[in-house]
Design a protein around this motif. Structure first.
Motif, PDB file in Angstrom:
ATOM      1  N   UNK A  30     -13.617  -1.618   2.779  1.00  0.00           N
ATOM      2  CA  UNK A  30     -12.722  -1.839   1.648  1.00  0.00           C
ATOM      3  C   UNK A  30     -11.940  -0.541   1.471  1.00  0.00           C
ATOM      4  N   UNK A  31     -10.697  -0.544   1.916  1.00  0.00           N
ATOM      5  CA  UNK A  31      -9.920   0.700   1.938  1.00  0.00           C
ATOM      6  C   UNK A  31      -9.090   0.827   0.673  1.00  0.00           C
ATOM      7  N   UNK A  32      -9.504   1.750  -0.203  1.00  0.00           N
ATOM      8  CA  UNK A  32      -8.827   1.968  -1.485  1.00  0.00           C
ATOM      9  C   UNK A  32      -8.430   3.432  -1.638  1.00  0.00           C
ATOM     10  N   UNK A  33      -7.915   4.008  -0.560  1.00  0.00           N
ATOM     11  CA  UNK A  33      -7.465   5.401  -0.587  1.00  0.00           C
ATOM     12  C   UNK A  33      -6.004   5.489  -0.167  1.00  0.00           C
ATOM     13  N   UNK A  34      -5.223   4.522  -0.610  1.00  0.00           N
ATOM     14  CA  UNK A  34      -3.838   4.412  -0.155  1.00  0.00           C
ATOM     15  C   UNK A  34      -2.912   5.476  -0.708  1.00  0.00           C
ATOM     16  N   UNK A  35      -3.255   6.064  -1.870  1.00  0.00           N
ATOM     17  CA  UNK A  35      -2.411   7.129  -2.409  1.00  0.00           C
ATOM     18  C   UNK A  35      -2.468   8.374  -1.541  1.00  0.00           C
ATOM     19  N   UNK A  36      -3.556   8.510  -0.772  1.00  0.00           N
ATOM     20  CA  UNK A  36      -3.654   9.631   0.163  1.00  0.00           C
ATOM     21  C   UNK A  36      -2.932   9.308   1.460  1.00  0.00           C
ATOM     22  N   UNK A  37      -3.265   8.157   2.043  1.00  0.00           N
ATOM     23  CA  UNK A  37      -2.613   7.683   3.263  1.00  0.00           C
ATOM     24  C   UNK A  37      -2.791   6.177   3.342  1.00  0.00           C
ATOM     25  N   UNK A  38      -1.704   5.469   3.557  1.00  0.00           N
ATOM     26  CA  UNK A  38      -1.800   4.022   3.743  1.00  0.00           C
ATOM     27  C   UNK A  38      -2.149   3.721   5.199  1.00  0.00           C
ATOM     28  N   UNK A  39      -2.545   2.475   5.446  1.00  0.00           N
ATOM     29  CA  UNK A  39      -2.751   2.035   6.820  1.00  0.00           C
ATOM     30  C   UNK A  39      -1.410   1.664   7.461  1.00  0.00           C
ATOM     31  N   UNK A  40      -1.413   1.510   8.775  1.00  0.00           N
ATOM     32  CA  UNK A  40      -0.175   1.361   9.540  1.00  0.00           C
ATOM     33  C   UNK A  40      -0.158   0.024  10.262  1.00  0.00           C
ATOM     34  N   UNK A  41       0.851  -0.804  10.031  1.00  0.00           N
ATOM     35  CA  UNK A  41       0.902  -2.118  10.676  1.00  0.00           C
ATOM     36  C   UNK A  41       1.193  -2.016  12.177  1.00  0.00           C
ATOM     37  N   UNK A  42       0.813  -3.061  12.888  1.00  0.00           N
ATOM     38  CA  UNK A  42       0.934  -3.057  14.345  1.00  0.00           C
ATOM     39  C   UNK A  42       2.361  -2.805  14.803  1.00  0.00           C
ATOM     40  N   UNK A  43       3.338  -3.394  14.143  1.00  0.00           N
ATOM     41  CA  UNK A  43       4.707  -3.253  14.642  1.00  0.00           C
ATOM     42  C   UNK A  43       5.210  -1.816  14.521  1.00  0.00           C
ATOM     43  N   UNK A  44       4.688  -1.065  13.557  1.00  0.00           N
ATOM     44  CA  UNK A  44       5.067   0.346  13.439  1.00  0.00           C
ATOM     45  C   UNK A  44       4.423   1.151  14.557  1.00  0.00           C
ATOM     46  N   UNK A  45       3.144   0.893  14.824  1.00  0.00           N
ATOM     47  CA  UNK A  45       2.467   1.557  15.939  1.00  0.00           C
ATOM     48  C   UNK A  45       3.161   1.220  17.251  1.00  0.00           C
ATOM     49  N   UNK A  46       3.547  -0.037  17.400  1.00  0.00           N
ATOM     50  CA  UNK A  46       4.216  -0.466  18.637  1.00  0.00           C
ATOM     51  C   UNK A  46       5.574   0.203  18.811  1.00  0.00           C
ATOM     52  N   UNK A  47       6.237   0.541  17.710  1.00  0.00           N
ATOM     53  CA  UNK A  47       7.521   1.236  17.836  1.00  0.00           C
ATOM     54  C   UNK A  47       7.333   2.635  18.401  1.00  0.00           C
ATOM     55  N   UNK A  48       6.204   3.262  18.088  1.00  0.00           N
ATOM     56  CA  UNK A  48       5.897   4.574  18.672  1.00  0.00           C
ATOM     57  C   UNK A  48       5.596   4.418  20.156  1.00  0.00           C
ATOM     58  N   UNK A 387      -6.959   3.550  -5.123  1.00  0.00           N
ATOM     59  CA  UNK A 387      -5.512   3.279  -5.074  1.00  0.00           C
ATOM     60  C   UNK A 387      -5.260   2.089  -4.162  1.00  0.00           C
ATOM     61  N   UNK A 388      -4.295   1.271  -4.528  1.00  0.00           N
ATOM     62  CA  UNK A 388      -4.142  -0.074  -3.971  1.00  0.00           C
ATOM     63  C   UNK A 388      -2.793  -0.230  -3.273  1.00  0.00           C
ATOM     64  N   UNK A 389      -2.790  -1.196  -2.318  1.00  0.00           N
ATOM     65  CA  UNK A 389      -1.546  -1.441  -1.598  1.00  0.00           C
ATOM     66  C   UNK A 389      -1.418  -2.923  -1.286  1.00  0.00           C
ATOM     67  N   UNK A 390      -0.420  -3.268  -0.534  1.00  0.00           N
ATOM     68  CA  UNK A 390      -0.053  -4.662  -0.334  1.00  0.00           C
ATOM     69  C   UNK A 390      -1.140  -5.486   0.333  1.00  0.00           C
ATOM     70  N   UNK A 391      -2.045  -4.860   1.092  1.00  0.00           N
ATOM     71  CA  UNK A 391      -3.075  -5.605   1.818  1.00  0.00           C
ATOM     72  C   UNK A 391      -4.406  -5.678   1.077  1.00  0.00           C
ATOM     73  N   UNK A 392      -4.499  -5.084  -0.110  1.00  0.00           N
ATOM     74  CA  UNK A 392      -5.745  -5.140  -0.876  1.00  0.00           C
ATOM     75  C   UNK A 392      -5.838  -6.422  -1.698  1.00  0.00           C
ATOM     76  N   UNK A 393      -7.047  -6.775  -2.107  1.00  0.00           N
ATOM     77  CA  UNK A 393      -7.296  -8.022  -2.815  1.00  0.00           C
ATOM     78  C   UNK A 393      -8.125  -7.774  -4.066  1.00  0.00           C
ATOM     79  N   UNK A 394      -8.148  -8.760  -4.945  1.00  0.00           N
ATOM     80  CA  UNK A 394      -9.005  -8.691  -6.120  1.00  0.00           C
ATOM     81  C   UNK A 394     -10.481  -8.653  -5.729  1.00  0.00           C
ATOM     82  N   UNK A 395     -10.821  -9.330  -4.649  1.00  0.00           N
ATOM     83  CA  UNK A 395     -12.206  -9.286  -4.180  1.00  0.00           C
ATOM     84  C   UNK A 395     -12.614  -7.866  -3.803  1.00  0.00           C
TER      85      UNK A 395
END
Length: 412
Positions: A30-48, A387-395
């Motif tokens: 359960x990743x709730x440390x987004x204010x420090x660093x968010x996770x990175x979606x596949x398409x962004x990694x693929x652009x690198x 800290x929360x981001x677009x991929x987090x849930x109420x659960x």
């Protein structure tokens, strides 16, 4: 704890982030440390990966095809990032390595030349060290003075005090757009108007706002604005400095070397055009391209939807945590804050709390969050922060609350 209709298709979004599938000893992350660093979606990694696999080359100076492709992609990345925050002027977007370097660029390139005895820099009590320490040290070197807008008991800026503190002696107002500890979203346009009425400039730290809400630097009329890629689905190693074009034109660079020069002789040098004169040496090419991809990703999701979702999670977490009398959440009320909650549990040090909830797969932050003076004002040596981001849930918020309860029981 009830069924809630998500504002985003979070299950589908989570498929973009493979790290969220990790487990620790059979316990889901359960990743709730987004204010420090968010996770990175596949398409962004693929652009690198695409950059390194297909057109890895240095930019600007090469005549060969790979360099031309890399140069176009890197330069267009400035356009994409600029549009994401409300400017169509490539010249106003400088790539740095993070928000801190963006702050230092202005502090050294502008502050060392423009500040002196009798001048004032006005900050806030909720500033991140990237702002507070930078201006504190520049003021010390120039003889200027730093003043601080206080916060109210409920975590807002004292705007009456702000109007008193910002005077004709003020040369720069440096303010965090959204606090990384309190969750407060500050009235930056109002502060910009006050600063400009006194002939002052305003620098806005947008590290916690750009990832979570629509931002328009022109509408807020800030003179400078900074943010980081790694907090907004982008890579580490790249940040952004926005500056009004005429101000950047007037400023001399503070990093010197290759790429940022126009002409060099043994006697003197002249500088490249904007924004390149502030990007000395080989710039963050892959990172800049990936940051533009992150902007496109967030645009595709929709920043209004991201904002609604993440602030709803913060509101829910605030309500659930404060249902227990032994929990103190810092900052504004549940319905008027950014997407984070910093809190303490009576009798449990924040570091212990973070360690215990980690045993239940919940990743949160603990410490002063680079806001030591603010914690002094709050009367807390440290705090825990979810800290929360677009991929987090109420659960996942429920998992946090349950883990906090386990920690409470251990220290009972």
């Amino acid at each position: 704890m009830g069924v809630h209709s998500e504002t985003l298709d979070v299950a589908a979004l989570r498929e973009d982030f493979p790290v969220l599938d990790r487990e620790f000893d059979g316990t889901p992350l359960v990743y709730l440390d987004n204010a420090a660093t968010s996770q990175t979606p596949k398409r962004v990694v693929e652009s690198i990966t695409d950059y390194y696999y297909r057109y890895n080359a240095n930019v600007h100076r090469g005549i060969h095809s790979l360099s031309q492709e890399a140069s176009i992609a890197y330069e267009e990345a400035h356009d994409t990032v600029g549009e994401f925050v409300g400017t169509d002027r490539r010249e106003e977007i400088v790539f740095t390595k993070n928000t801190t370097e963006s702050m230092n660029t202005v502090a050294y390139a502008w502050g060392l030349n423009e500040l002196g005895p009798g001048d004032e820099v006005v900050l806030t009590e909720m500033e991140h060290h990237a702002s507070l320490v930078t201006w504190q040290q520049i003021a010390r070197r120039t003889g200027a003075e730093c003043k601080y807008i206080p916060i109210t008991d409920d975590g807002y800026l004292d705007m009456e005090a702000a109007r008193d503190l910002i005077t004709d002696d003020t040369e720069m107002v440096s303010v965090v757009h959204a606090s990384n500890t309190l969750g407060t979203v500050n009235p930056v346009r109002e502060l910009a108007d006050i600063a400009h009425d006194h002939g002052s400039y305003i620098f806005v730290d947008g590290a916690q706002s750009v990832p979570h809400q629509p931002v328009d630097v022109k509408a807020m009329d800030c003179d400078f604005f900074a943010f980081s890629g790694h907090k907004m689905c982008g890579p580490t190693g790249v940040g952004v400095l926005y500056g009004k074009e005429h101000l950047l034109e007037e400023m001399d660079p503070y990093l010197y070397g290759g790429m940022m020069i126009s002409k060099v002789t043994f006697e003197d040098s002249s500088w490249h055009e904007l924004p390149w004169k502030f990007e000395a040496g080989t710039p963050p090419i892959a990172q800049g391209i990936a940051l533009a991809e992150a902007c496109d990703y967030l645009d595709d999701v929709g920043m209004e939807r991201v904002h609604r979702h993440s602030t709803d999670l913060a509101r829910y977490a605030h309500e659930e945590l404060t249902a227990s009398d032994d929990v103190e959440v810092y900052g504004p009320p549940a319905d008027d804050r950014g997407p984070l909650v910093a809190f303490n549990v009576d009798g449990v040090h924040a570091h212990d709390l973070s360690s215990i909830v980690n045993d239940y797969g919940v990743a949160i932050r603990a410490g002063d969050h680079c806001t030591q003076p603010l914690h002094d004002v709050l009367g807390a040596t440290a705090s825990a922060r979810a800290s929360f981001y677009l991929y987090n849930t109420r659960e996942e918020v429920d998992a946090l609350v349950d883990a906090v309860d386990e920690a409470r029981q251990l220290f009972a």
